[in-house]
Design a protein around this motif. Structure first.
Motif, PDB file in Angstrom:
ATOM      1  N   ILE A  52     104.758 -71.529  29.753  1.00 47.88           N
ATOM      2  CA  ILE A  52     105.718 -70.488  29.378  1.00 47.88           C
ATOM      3  C   ILE A  52     104.929 -69.194  29.212  1.00 47.88           C
ATOM      4  O   ILE A  52     103.866 -69.197  28.577  1.00 47.88           O
ATOM      5  N   VAL A  53     105.428 -68.121  29.788  1.00 50.58           N
ATOM      6  CA  VAL A  53     104.847 -66.811  29.524  1.00 50.58           C
ATOM      7  C   VAL A  53     105.948 -65.948  28.925  1.00 50.58           C
ATOM      8  O   VAL A  53     107.073 -65.922  29.417  1.00 50.58           O
ATOM      9  N   ALA A  54     105.627 -65.291  27.824  1.00 51.23           N
ATOM     10  CA  ALA A  54     106.601 -64.449  27.124  1.00 51.23           C
ATOM     11  C   ALA A  54     106.235 -62.987  27.331  1.00 51.23           C
ATOM     12  O   ALA A  54     105.055 -62.622  27.280  1.00 51.23           O
ATOM     13  N   ILE A  82     104.593 -73.676  18.633  1.00 52.22           N
ATOM     14  CA  ILE A  82     104.064 -72.828  19.707  1.00 52.22           C
ATOM     15  C   ILE A  82     102.563 -72.607  19.517  1.00 52.22           C
ATOM     16  O   ILE A  82     102.101 -72.248  18.437  1.00 52.22           O
ATOM     17  N   GLU A  83     101.826 -72.850  20.591  1.00 52.83           N
ATOM     18  CA  GLU A  83     100.406 -72.497  20.651  1.00 52.83           C
ATOM     19  C   GLU A  83     100.319 -71.214  21.475  1.00 52.83           C
ATOM     20  O   GLU A  83     100.529 -71.222  22.675  1.00 52.83           O
ATOM     21  N   LEU A  84     100.033 -70.114  20.806  1.00 55.67           N
ATOM     22  CA  LEU A  84     100.066 -68.812  21.458  1.00 55.67           C
ATOM     23  C   LEU A  84      98.687 -68.458  22.001  1.00 55.67           C
ATOM     24  O   LEU A  84      97.690 -68.512  21.275  1.00 55.67           O
ATOM     25  N   VAL A  85      98.640 -68.090  23.282  1.00 51.51           N
ATOM     26  CA  VAL A  85      97.370 -67.701  23.897  1.00 51.51           C
ATOM     27  C   VAL A  85      97.519 -66.315  24.519  1.00 51.51           C
ATOM     28  O   VAL A  85      98.571 -65.961  25.040  1.00 51.51           O
ATOM     29  N   ASP A  86      96.451 -65.523  24.445  1.00 54.07           N
ATOM     30  CA  ASP A  86      96.409 -64.233  25.118  1.00 54.07           C
ATOM     31  C   ASP A  86      95.822 -64.404  26.505  1.00 54.07           C
ATOM     32  O   ASP A  86      95.019 -65.312  26.758  1.00 54.07           O
ATOM     33  N   LEU A  87      96.214 -63.510  27.399  1.00 56.07           N
ATOM     34  CA  LEU A  87      95.748 -63.558  28.775  1.00 56.07           C
ATOM     35  C   LEU A  87      94.544 -62.649  28.974  1.00 56.07           C
ATOM     36  O   LEU A  87      94.482 -61.573  28.383  1.00 56.07           O
ATOM     37  N   PRO A  88      93.601 -63.029  29.837  1.00 50.18           N
ATOM     38  CA  PRO A  88      92.572 -62.071  30.252  1.00 50.18           C
ATOM     39  C   PRO A  88      93.247 -60.860  30.903  1.00 50.18           C
ATOM     40  O   PRO A  88      94.272 -61.015  31.575  1.00 50.18           O
ATOM     41  N   LEU A 102     111.729 -56.551   8.925  1.00 48.98           N
ATOM     42  CA  LEU A 102     112.843 -56.948   8.045  1.00 48.98           C
ATOM     43  C   LEU A 102     112.393 -57.682   6.779  1.00 48.98           C
ATOM     44  O   LEU A 102     112.919 -57.348   5.715  1.00 48.98           O
ATOM     45  N   PRO A 103     111.587 -58.679   6.717  1.00 49.82           N
ATOM     46  CA  PRO A 103     111.017 -59.491   7.790  1.00 49.82           C
ATOM     47  C   PRO A 103     112.015 -60.550   8.240  1.00 49.82           C
ATOM     48  O   PRO A 103     113.034 -60.771   7.584  1.00 49.82           O
ATOM     49  N   LEU A 104     111.701 -61.258   9.338  1.00 52.51           N
ATOM     50  CA  LEU A 104     112.670 -62.202   9.900  1.00 52.51           C
ATOM     51  C   LEU A 104     112.705 -63.522   9.124  1.00 52.51           C
ATOM     52  O   LEU A 104     111.735 -63.900   8.466  1.00 52.51           O
ATOM     53  N   GLU A 105     113.838 -64.181   9.240  1.00 52.59           N
ATOM     54  CA  GLU A 105     114.007 -65.519   8.668  1.00 52.59           C
ATOM     55  C   GLU A 105     113.171 -66.506   9.481  1.00 52.59           C
ATOM     56  O   GLU A 105     113.252 -66.527  10.703  1.00 52.59           O
ATOM     57  N   ALA A 106     112.372 -67.313   8.810  1.00 59.97           N
ATOM     58  CA  ALA A 106     111.518 -68.267   9.523  1.00 59.97           C
ATOM     59  C   ALA A 106     112.379 -69.348  10.179  1.00 59.97           C
ATOM     60  O   ALA A 106     113.243 -69.938   9.527  1.00 59.97           O
ATOM     61  N   PRO A 107     112.171 -69.603  11.473  1.00 61.69           N
ATOM     62  CA  PRO A 107     112.951 -70.650  12.141  1.00 61.69           C
ATOM     63  C   PRO A 107     112.482 -72.042  11.727  1.00 61.69           C
ATOM     64  O   PRO A 107     111.299 -72.233  11.422  1.00 61.69           O
ATOM     65  N   GLU A 108     113.404 -72.993  11.721  1.00 60.65           N
ATOM     66  CA  GLU A 108     113.066 -74.371  11.354  1.00 60.65           C
ATOM     67  C   GLU A 108     112.890 -75.262  12.578  1.00 60.65           C
ATOM     68  O   GLU A 108     112.216 -76.287  12.510  1.00 60.65           O
ATOM     69  N   GLY A 109     113.495 -74.888  13.702  1.00 63.20           N
ATOM     70  CA  GLY A 109     113.356 -75.696  14.906  1.00 63.20           C
ATOM     71  C   GLY A 109     111.998 -75.507  15.564  1.00 63.20           C
ATOM     72  O   GLY A 109     111.376 -74.447  15.438  1.00 63.20           O
ATOM     73  N   ARG A 110     111.539 -76.537  16.270  1.00 66.01           N
ATOM     74  CA  ARG A 110     110.232 -76.508  16.933  1.00 66.01           C
ATOM     75  C   ARG A 110     110.386 -76.272  18.435  1.00 66.01           C
ATOM     76  O   ARG A 110     111.351 -76.724  19.058  1.00 66.01           O
ATOM     77  N   ILE A 111     109.414 -75.558  18.990  1.00 66.96           N
ATOM     78  CA  ILE A 111     109.258 -75.479  20.440  1.00 66.96           C
ATOM     79  C   ILE A 111     107.823 -75.878  20.722  1.00 66.96           C
ATOM     80  O   ILE A 111     106.879 -75.123  20.467  1.00 66.96           O
ATOM     81  N   GLN A 112     107.646 -77.082  21.196  1.00 72.47           N
ATOM     82  CA  GLN A 112     106.303 -77.612  21.420  1.00 72.47           C
ATOM     83  C   GLN A 112     105.820 -77.134  22.778  1.00 72.47           C
ATOM     84  O   GLN A 112     106.160 -77.695  23.815  1.00 72.47           O
ATOM     85  N   ALA A 113     105.042 -76.060  22.782  1.00 71.39           N
ATOM     86  CA  ALA A 113     104.639 -75.481  24.066  1.00 71.39           C
ATOM     87  C   ALA A 113     103.449 -74.560  23.881  1.00 71.39           C
ATOM     88  O   ALA A 113     103.258 -73.953  22.823  1.00 71.39           O
ATOM     89  N   ARG A 114     102.662 -74.478  24.948  1.00 70.17           N
ATOM     90  CA  ARG A 114     101.581 -73.485  25.036  1.00 70.17           C
ATOM     91  C   ARG A 114     102.182 -72.247  25.689  1.00 70.17           C
ATOM     92  O   ARG A 114     102.672 -72.306  26.821  1.00 70.17           O
ATOM     93  N   VAL A 115     102.171 -71.132  24.977  1.00 78.31           N
ATOM     94  CA  VAL A 115     102.839 -69.921  25.436  1.00 78.31           C
ATOM     95  C   VAL A 115     101.820 -68.790  25.594  1.00 78.31           C
ATOM     96  O   VAL A 115     101.071 -68.481  24.654  1.00 78.31           O
TER      97      VAL A 115
END
Length: 444
Positions: free
Chosen positions: A400-402, A356-362, A315-328
């Motif tokens: 959190i897993v997405a 958000i701290e985004l991590v990939d899984l093995p 689109l691109p998407l509208e950047a969110p202003e709220g925070r989610i403090q989490a390792r995902v």
């Protein structure tokens, strides 16, 4: 590769019309050069180390049946149905073997001739044919399962007296938010501000009943990003379960119904928020290619289909202003990564959320073991893959897993409970919606 074929085989390949099994030799068989690179990507081979349970082994088996060198023995049927059809082998294959096409044609024959074990046939007859494609039946079915979940949680001694099959079924039922009530989405959901697109949303069967909040979050996020969202009442099941288990004619009937419904809605794009459904919608052109009344329409429809993360990234998407403090941690749903080739877009959506701290899984692209109703038809292998995936999630340190598929969400939630792991399983669009709403609260 073609040089090892007899003249009759080569003629059969040139003149092939219609399905590969039974009948002439399918060209997809000949594309395989037997390199074995698919084996290291195959979940069942990783678990069992058996050549017969690798894509290469199954191709050998199917070709032997086509050529009349092998009959459909119970053992042969078992190897075919142990495949999750995750399509990781297609990603790994340097020759571009259309493996899922071969597998689905084999399963058409298994279905038509009633070659599966009686237990599997009963499960398919009830779960696939009579329950999952119909929302109202699913709603009724999940009511007692939710009650079982409550009993198991509150009075575990009583729950242990129930049959293991019922306890396992109840274990797949996620806990809905306290304020949530089953309700149908409005057919018309206007865009906020200037309309950029008119989007049709596939509500889905399991998604609409088990993960209704995901659909509601999807509509809100799309509206916020300038999309009017149509949710046609006439739509139905996408046909994925039928397509993947060999009930091809039923899958075609569902496809025609959805084509009619979304064409009538006059949408620019058709959005799916369930990986398995989206992958199937994108294949309607292939599924209905031999239907003169629908072939052209199906190809045009398939070209309009996007996963919700694909559309938001474009689109691109509208950047969110709220925070989610989490390792995902992000888990690649098979039919999103391998079926649709959508990998970076969900990660971009998640990375756009502050905090958000985004991590990939093995082994991130190895199947979790859900695969439609595979966790019911092949529970032992499903559980092994579930444990493998949950161990990687636990090792990531994420709470959190997405992931973008309801089957994966149910499988991961149940696996986390079994492992005693405190874990939230969320769809990426839910987290984006949460960030938008957190930003609104901060500014109000």
């Amino acid at each position: 590769m073609a040089s090892i074929l007899s003249t009759a085989e080569q003629t059969a390949v040139r003149d092939r019309k219609g399905p590969a099994l039974p009948g002439a030799l399918d060209p997809a068989f000949l594309t395989c050069v037997h390199c074995g690179l698919c084996s290291s990507a195959c979940p069942t081979y990783l678990e069992l180390g058996s050549e017969a349970d690798s894509p290469r082994g199954r191709i050998h088996l199917m070709r032997a049946v086509v050529e009349g060198r092998l009959e459909w023995t119970p053992e042969a049927v078992g190897h075919i149905d142990l495949c999750l059809e995750c399509r990781a082998c297609e990603t790994a294959c340097p020759s571009g073997v259309n493996y899922h096409h071969l597998l689905e044609q084999a399963r058409v024959e298994l279905e038509g001739k009633g070659l599966r074990p009686a237990r599997t046939r009963r499960l398919l007859a009830w779960m696939r044919d009579r329950l999952f494609p119909y929302r109202s039946r699913l709603e009724w079915a999940f009511m007692p399962l939710r009650l079982l979940r409550a009993v198991e949680r509150l009075v575990p001694q009583v729950a242990r007296l129930l049959p293991a099959f019922l306890r396992d079924l109840a274990g797949f039922v996620p806990r809905l938010p306290p304020a949530f009530r089953w309700r149908r989405l409005p057919e018309e959901n206007p865009a906020q501000g200037t309309e950029r697109l008119r989007v049709g949303l596939l509500a889905g069967c399991v998604q609409s009943v088990v993960y209704g909040p995901v659909n509601e979050a999807t509509v809100r996020v799309l509206q916020r990003n300038g999309c009017t969202v149509a949710v046609p009442r006439a739509q139905g099941c996408c046909g994925a379960l039928h397509q993947h288990t060999g009930a091809r004619e039923k899958a075609k009937a569902f496809a025609r119904r959805n084509l009619d419904a979304f064409e009538a809605a006059g949408v620019d794009v058709v959005v799916a928020n369930a990986a398995g459904c989206g992958s199937t919608l994108k294949e309607y052109g292939e599924l209905l290619a031999d239907d003169p009344a629908y072939a052209g329409r199906a190809a045009a429809f398939a070209a309009k289909v996007k996963d919700v993360s694909e559309l938001l990234a474009e689109l691109p998407l509208e950047a969110p202003e709220g925070r989610i403090q989490a390792r995902v941690a992000y888990h690649d749903a098979c039919h999103l990564a391998h079926g649709q080739g959508v990998r970076e877009q969900p990660r971009r959506v998640l990375a756009s959320i502050p905090g958000i701290e985004l991590v990939d899984l093995p082994e991130g692209e190895v199947c979790c073991g859900s695969a439609g109703i595979y966790n019911l038809t092949e529970p032992a292998m499903s559980r092994r893959l579930q444990q493998r995936k949950v161990a990687h999630v636990a090792g990531s340190g994420a709470r959190i897993v997405a992931t973008g598929n309801p089957g994966c969400m149910m499988q991961l939630e149940q696996g986390a409970r079994r492992a005693g792991l405190e874990l939230q399983v969320r769809h990426p669009v839910e987290l984006l919606d949460e960030a938008y709403r957190a930003g609104e609260k901060r500014t109000s």
